[in-house]
Design a protein around this motif. Structure first.
Motif, PDB file in Angstrom:
ATOM      1  N   UNK A  45       0.831  -1.206   0.000  1.00 12.49           N
ATOM      2  CA  UNK A  45       0.000   0.000   0.000  1.00 12.49           C
ATOM      3  C   UNK A  45       0.867   1.259   0.000  1.00 12.49           C
ATOM      4  N   UNK A  46       1.948   1.188   0.736  1.00 10.39           N
ATOM      5  CA  UNK A  46       2.915   2.279   0.771  1.00 10.39           C
ATOM      6  C   UNK A  46       4.273   1.700   0.407  1.00 10.39           C
ATOM      7  N   UNK A  47       4.928   2.321  -0.539  1.00  8.18           N
ATOM      8  CA  UNK A  47       6.282   1.890  -0.918  1.00  8.18           C
ATOM      9  C   UNK A  47       7.269   2.899  -0.359  1.00  8.18           C
ATOM     10  N   UNK A  48       8.427   2.415   0.000  1.00 12.27           N
ATOM     11  CA  UNK A  48       9.414   3.324   0.565  1.00 12.27           C
ATOM     12  C   UNK A  48      10.823   2.835   0.365  1.00 12.27           C
ATOM     13  N   UNK A  49      11.721   3.759   0.503  1.00 11.11           N
ATOM     14  CA  UNK A  49      13.139   3.462   0.397  1.00 11.11           C
ATOM     15  C   UNK A  49      13.859   4.216   1.493  1.00 11.11           C
ATOM     16  N   UNK A  50      14.768   3.522   2.158  1.00 11.40           N
ATOM     17  CA  UNK A  50      15.629   4.209   3.117  1.00 11.40           C
ATOM     18  C   UNK A  50      17.054   3.721   2.914  1.00 11.40           C
ATOM     19  N   UNK A  51      17.980   4.647   3.032  1.00 16.20           N
ATOM     20  CA  UNK A  51      19.399   4.365   2.840  1.00 16.20           C
ATOM     21  C   UNK A  51      20.152   4.991   4.003  1.00 16.20           C
ATOM     22  N   UNK A  52      21.072   4.228   4.567  1.00 18.38           N
ATOM     23  CA  UNK A  52      21.888   4.729   5.658  1.00 18.38           C
ATOM     24  C   UNK A  52      23.336   4.344   5.411  1.00 18.38           C
ATOM     25  N   UNK A  53      24.233   5.149   5.905  1.00 16.81           N
ATOM     26  CA  UNK A  53      25.650   4.855   5.754  1.00 16.81           C
ATOM     27  C   UNK A  53      26.452   5.574   6.814  1.00 16.81           C
ATOM     28  N   UNK A  54      27.602   5.020   7.136  1.00 18.42           N
ATOM     29  CA  UNK A  54      28.494   5.657   8.092  1.00 18.42           C
ATOM     30  C   UNK A  54      29.916   5.207   7.823  1.00 18.42           C
ATOM     31  N   UNK A  55      30.865   6.036   8.257  1.00 17.95           N
ATOM     32  CA  UNK A  55      32.274   5.651   8.182  1.00 17.95           C
ATOM     33  C   UNK A  55      32.996   6.202   9.403  1.00 17.95           C
ATOM     34  N   UNK A  71      28.227  10.195   8.838  1.00 21.14           N
ATOM     35  CA  UNK A  71      27.076   9.311   8.652  1.00 21.14           C
ATOM     36  C   UNK A  71      25.966  10.070   7.947  1.00 21.14           C
ATOM     37  N   UNK A  72      25.078   9.309   7.365  1.00 17.91           N
ATOM     38  CA  UNK A  72      23.952   9.895   6.667  1.00 17.91           C
ATOM     39  C   UNK A  72      22.763   8.952   6.666  1.00 17.91           C
ATOM     40  N   UNK A  73      21.582   9.549   6.553  1.00 14.22           N
ATOM     41  CA  UNK A  73      20.344   8.766   6.532  1.00 14.22           C
ATOM     42  C   UNK A  73      19.354   9.490   5.635  1.00 14.22           C
ATOM     43  N   UNK A  74      18.671   8.715   4.787  1.00  9.48           N
ATOM     44  CA  UNK A  74      17.698   9.252   3.841  1.00  9.48           C
ATOM     45  C   UNK A  74      16.515   8.301   3.783  1.00  9.48           C
ATOM     46  N   UNK A  75      15.292   8.849   3.844  1.00  4.76           N
ATOM     47  CA  UNK A  75      14.090   8.010   3.746  1.00  4.76           C
ATOM     48  C   UNK A  75      13.044   8.747   2.923  1.00  4.76           C
ATOM     49  N   UNK A  76      12.443   7.992   1.995  1.00  6.10           N
ATOM     50  CA  UNK A  76      11.391   8.548   1.155  1.00  6.10           C
ATOM     51  C   UNK A  76      10.282   7.519   1.012  1.00  6.10           C
ATOM     52  N   UNK A  77       9.036   7.966   1.185  1.00  4.61           N
ATOM     53  CA  UNK A  77       7.865   7.099   1.052  1.00  4.61           C
ATOM     54  C   UNK A  77       7.099   7.491  -0.206  1.00  4.61           C
ATOM     55  N   UNK A  78       6.577   6.470  -0.893  1.00  2.22           N
ATOM     56  CA  UNK A  78       5.774   6.689  -2.099  1.00  2.22           C
ATOM     57  C   UNK A  78       4.402   6.073  -1.893  1.00  2.22           C
TER      58      UNK A  78
END
Length: 161
Positions: A45-55, A71-78
């Motif tokens: 019903x809801x699609x989403x993508x999340x990406x995280x990374x750190x060093x 570090x970084x974090x990104x999340x998007x819902x469709x």
């Protein structure tokens, strides 16, 4: 400028043994790097993508001990409403930091300077930066435990959301 001078003087006073590490002491140079990347995608019903990374990079030199982090974090819902797909970003956060520690004569004692910067479009502060100086030392050590402390003044600046 008045505060920066106070920070430098306070860190110098905090380090009673502010002599440089002796050249006769043997040190090896080591670099340790760790990095992580993760991604999650969902559908339904809801699609989403999340990406995280750190060093993290730890560098141990004869006179310096340095640490670099990020570090970084990104999340998007469709979602699909009435046949039309819309996307909404719900998280976007990045952080970078660096710390340099100058080794003193006393074992496990350092003078350090650190700086951090972060940007978070959905946090309480959209942008923040900090700068600190101080003295680090080993406060407790036993056969299987150590506790290192770092004290010193710092400066923080941020933009509220």
């Amino acid at each position: 400028m008045k505060y920066l001078t106070t920070l430098i003087l306070a860190s110098g006073l905090a380090a009673g043994n502010a002599l440089a590490a002796d050249e006769d002491i043997e040190h090896s140079s080591n670099v340790m790097v760790s990095a992580e990347v993760g991604a999650i995608t969902t559908s339904g019903n809801t699609a989403g993508t999340s990406v995280t990374g750190r060093f993290e990079v730890l560098q141990d030199l004869p006179l310096w001990s340095n640490q670099y982090t990020g570090n970084g974090y990104f999340k998007e819902d469709r979602t699909r409403v009435n046949g039309e797909e819309t996307s909404q970003r719900s998280a976007q956060r990045y952080q970078l930091g660096a710390k340099a520690g100058y080794k003193l004569l006393e074992e496990n004692a350092t003078l350090f300077v650190l700086a951090n910067h972060s940007e978070d479009k959905f946090g309480a502060y959209t942008r923040s930066s900090s700068l600190g100086v101080g003295h680090g030392f080993r406060w407790y050590q036993s056969d299987n435990k150590t506790l290192d402390m770092e004290v010193g003044p710092g400066y923080f600046s941020a933009t509220r959301a």
